[in-house]
Scaffold this motif. Structure first.
Motif, PDB file in Angstrom:
ATOM      1  N   LEU A 150      32.744  27.048 -30.981  1.00  0.00           N
ATOM      2  CA  LEU A 150      33.168  26.068 -31.977  1.00  0.00           C
ATOM      3  C   LEU A 150      33.285  26.784 -33.315  1.00  0.00           C
ATOM      4  O   LEU A 150      32.384  27.528 -33.710  1.00  0.00           O
ATOM      5  CB  LEU A 150      32.142  24.941 -32.120  1.00  0.00           C
ATOM      6  N   ALA A 152      33.202  25.988 -36.994  1.00  0.00           N
ATOM      7  CA  ALA A 152      32.832  24.931 -37.941  1.00  0.00           C
ATOM      8  C   ALA A 152      33.291  25.351 -39.339  1.00  0.00           C
ATOM      9  O   ALA A 152      32.659  26.183 -39.990  1.00  0.00           O
ATOM     10  CB  ALA A 152      31.320  24.712 -37.917  1.00  0.00           C
ATOM     11  N   LEU A 165      27.295  19.440 -34.289  1.00  0.00           N
ATOM     12  CA  LEU A 165      28.051  20.518 -33.658  1.00  0.00           C
ATOM     13  C   LEU A 165      27.132  21.470 -32.903  1.00  0.00           C
ATOM     14  O   LEU A 165      27.474  21.944 -31.811  1.00  0.00           O
ATOM     15  CB  LEU A 165      28.868  21.275 -34.710  1.00  0.00           C
ATOM     16  N   ARG A 166      25.945  21.727 -33.448  1.00  0.00           N
ATOM     17  CA  ARG A 166      25.000  22.588 -32.749  1.00  0.00           C
ATOM     18  C   ARG A 166      24.540  21.939 -31.448  1.00  0.00           C
ATOM     19  O   ARG A 166      24.365  22.630 -30.435  1.00  0.00           O
ATOM     20  CB  ARG A 166      23.802  22.848 -33.663  1.00  0.00           C
ATOM     21  N   ALA A 169      27.233  22.474 -28.918  1.00  0.00           N
ATOM     22  CA  ALA A 169      27.246  23.870 -28.492  1.00  0.00           C
ATOM     23  C   ALA A 169      26.090  24.170 -27.544  1.00  0.00           C
ATOM     24  O   ALA A 169      26.274  24.843 -26.517  1.00  0.00           O
ATOM     25  CB  ALA A 169      27.173  24.782 -29.719  1.00  0.00           C
ATOM     26  N   VAL A 176      28.539  29.151 -32.043  1.00  0.00           N
ATOM     27  CA  VAL A 176      28.961  28.419 -33.233  1.00  0.00           C
ATOM     28  C   VAL A 176      29.203  29.424 -34.353  1.00  0.00           C
ATOM     29  O   VAL A 176      28.298  30.169 -34.740  1.00  0.00           O
ATOM     30  CB  VAL A 176      27.910  27.394 -33.690  1.00  0.00           C
ATOM     31  N   GLU A 178      30.489  29.719 -38.271  1.00  0.00           N
ATOM     32  CA  GLU A 178      30.776  29.011 -39.514  1.00  0.00           C
ATOM     33  C   GLU A 178      31.916  29.726 -40.235  1.00  0.00           C
ATOM     34  O   GLU A 178      31.827  30.919 -40.506  1.00  0.00           O
ATOM     35  CB  GLU A 178      29.565  29.007 -40.435  1.00  0.00           C
ATOM     36  N   GLY A 197      24.695  28.937 -38.013  1.00  0.00           N
ATOM     37  CA  GLY A 197      25.341  29.197 -36.729  1.00  0.00           C
ATOM     38  C   GLY A 197      24.938  30.547 -36.179  1.00  0.00           C
ATOM     39  O   GLY A 197      24.011  31.205 -36.680  1.00  0.00           O
TER      40      GLY A 197
END
Length: 437
Positions: A150, A152, A165-166, A169, A176, A178, A197
């Motif tokens: 992902l 972000a 989001l975490r 994931a 993740v 950033e 992340g």
């Protein structure tokens, strides 16, 4: 007193009246370059070293350590720019050919290009209508068996919802990353971006809140091995160690993505003033937003609960129904307001004129030729991104001018320009309706 009540009616500048914003306040210099910045650059030019792969400390290694501490991160790696930082982050975390990377549909194009540089496929998901960051629900719906990461994006300086989001994931075993290019100094639940992340990419491009004298990027990592891979990859895949002669042996795929010490020295000098500039920016932007609060149909930016916004870019959405402009579509209102505000001297712009999924580089799927990387497997479905499309259609942005620590007076005059236009919403309606015919 609100800007609506305090502003004089005035005659709109677009029709011959005096502009609300004096000419001298329409453009403010950024970055602010001081004698200390010049001395820092001259020190490197006079004393060296002029490259970052020198045997011993450099301005680049000093910047890496300073940035690592600023972000409360474990490791930091300097790169040539923010785009190479993103690509190196993906490489260091093992994202490669055929993998899918979920990317928000509204961002600077580098967010979507970075996966392509690794022969990974960007999969665009919709955004939150208020924060403009990746919508966790849309991200979760876009996950497939080939999803590897992902991305972000902390767009405009607003941290994405890193908790949600975490969780996605962790549920699917995803990395993740950033994209914090616009968000240095921002906080999520009290933690700085860059520490949230598996990796984070920053930009020091000259327009950013912490600039260098041109281009530059920084990477932070949670994992030592990933950071080591990034260090090798930025220097042709070589192992560079203090006290060890360079052997010119490439152990893995590498590039030449180094930052030079002149850029690092300038950024270090700028960092000396960052806390003061950030405090001034927070005060000035808060005052500006308070002055335009209550203008009907104007949706100004705001910090999400539990976060600190870095205010790199200010994005304003427009709602014709809330403004009482029956029969006017959002794009029509945006066109009219844009013209009227610019005439008043308020330096608003559209910034992005399309969503990422509509960029030709992604619609044509030419990539590296023969359709790579999409042809490596079954292309993922293209989910609709109605929120991102709406935001592009109905919003305007303010860039750079508010970054200057002495921008308070300019921002007050911009608020007067907004108020003046809003006192003439009948004109806005007429212009919007004509533009739609």
């Amino acid at each position: 007193m609100s800007a609506v009540r305090g502003a004089a009616l005035g005659e709109l500048a677009a029709f011959g009246g005096a502009p609300a914003v004096p000419a001298g306040l329409r453009t403010l210099p950024w970055p602010v370059v001081t004698d200390a910045d010049r001395a820092a650059v001259a020190g490197v030019l006079d004393e060296g070293p002029l490259v970052s792969n020198a045997d011993g400390p450099t301005a680049v290694s000093a910047l890496e350590e300073r940035w690592r501490a600023l972000c409360a991160a474990r490791h930091c790696v300097a790169t040539s720019n923010g785009t190479t930082a993103l690509a190196l982050a993906l490489f260091a975390l093992g994202i490669g050919p055929g993998d899918e990377v979920i990317v928000p549909a509204l961002s600077f194009v580098a967010s979507g290009l970075a996966p392509l540089h690794q022969l990974a496929v960007p999969v665009f998901a919709d955004i939150d209508p208020v924060s403009f960051t990746l919508d966790p629900a849309a991200a979760a719906a876009a996950v497939t068996p080939r999803t590897a990461a992902l991305l972000a994006v902390h767009l405009h300086g607003q941290p994405a919802d890193m908790d949600a989001l975490r969780a996605i994931a962790d549920r699917h075993g995803l990395a993740v990353i950033e994209d914090a290019a616009q968000a240095v100094g921002a906080l999520w639940r009290g933690r700085p971006v860059g520490s949230l992340g598996d990796a984070a990419a920053f930009s020091l491009q000259v327009t950013k809140n912490v600039p260098t004298c041109g281009e530059g990027g920084l990477l932070t990592f949670a994992d030592e091995q990933a950071a080591h891979r990034a260090v090798m990859a930025r220097q042709f895949g070589e192992v560079m160690e203090a006290g060890r002669p360079r052997d010119y042996i490439s152990h893995l795929l590498g590039w030449n993505h180094k930052m030079n010490p002149v850029q690092a020295a300038f950024a270090l000098s700028q960092l000396d003033r960052f806390a003061d500039y950030e405090a001034a920016r927070q005060h000035n932007v808060a005052d500006f937003l308070a002055r335009i609060d209550g203008l009907p149909g104007l949706l100004p930016p705001s910090a999400a609960p539990g976060s600190t916004h870095a205010w790199h870019i200010l994005r304003f959405r427009l709602d014709p129904a809330a403004a009482g402009l029956d029969g006017v579509d959002p794009a029509g209102m945006r066109r009219a307001v844009h013209r009227l505000l610019r005439a008043e001297g308020v330096p608003v712009s559209r910034y992005q004129v399309t969503t990422l999924p509509r960029q030709r580089v992604f619609t044509d799927r030419e990539g590296f030729g023969r359709g790579l990387p999409w042809s490596l497997g079954q292309p993922p479905p293209e989910p609709p991104v109605p929120v991102a499309e709406a935001v592009v259609a109905d919003s305007l942005t303010l860039q750079k001018r508010h970054l200057h620590p002495d921008a308070g007076l300019a921002l007050r005059s911009y608020a007067e320009g907004f108020a003046k236009v809003w006192r003439h919403l009948d004109v806005v309606r007429n212009m919007a309706l004509r533009s739609g015919r």
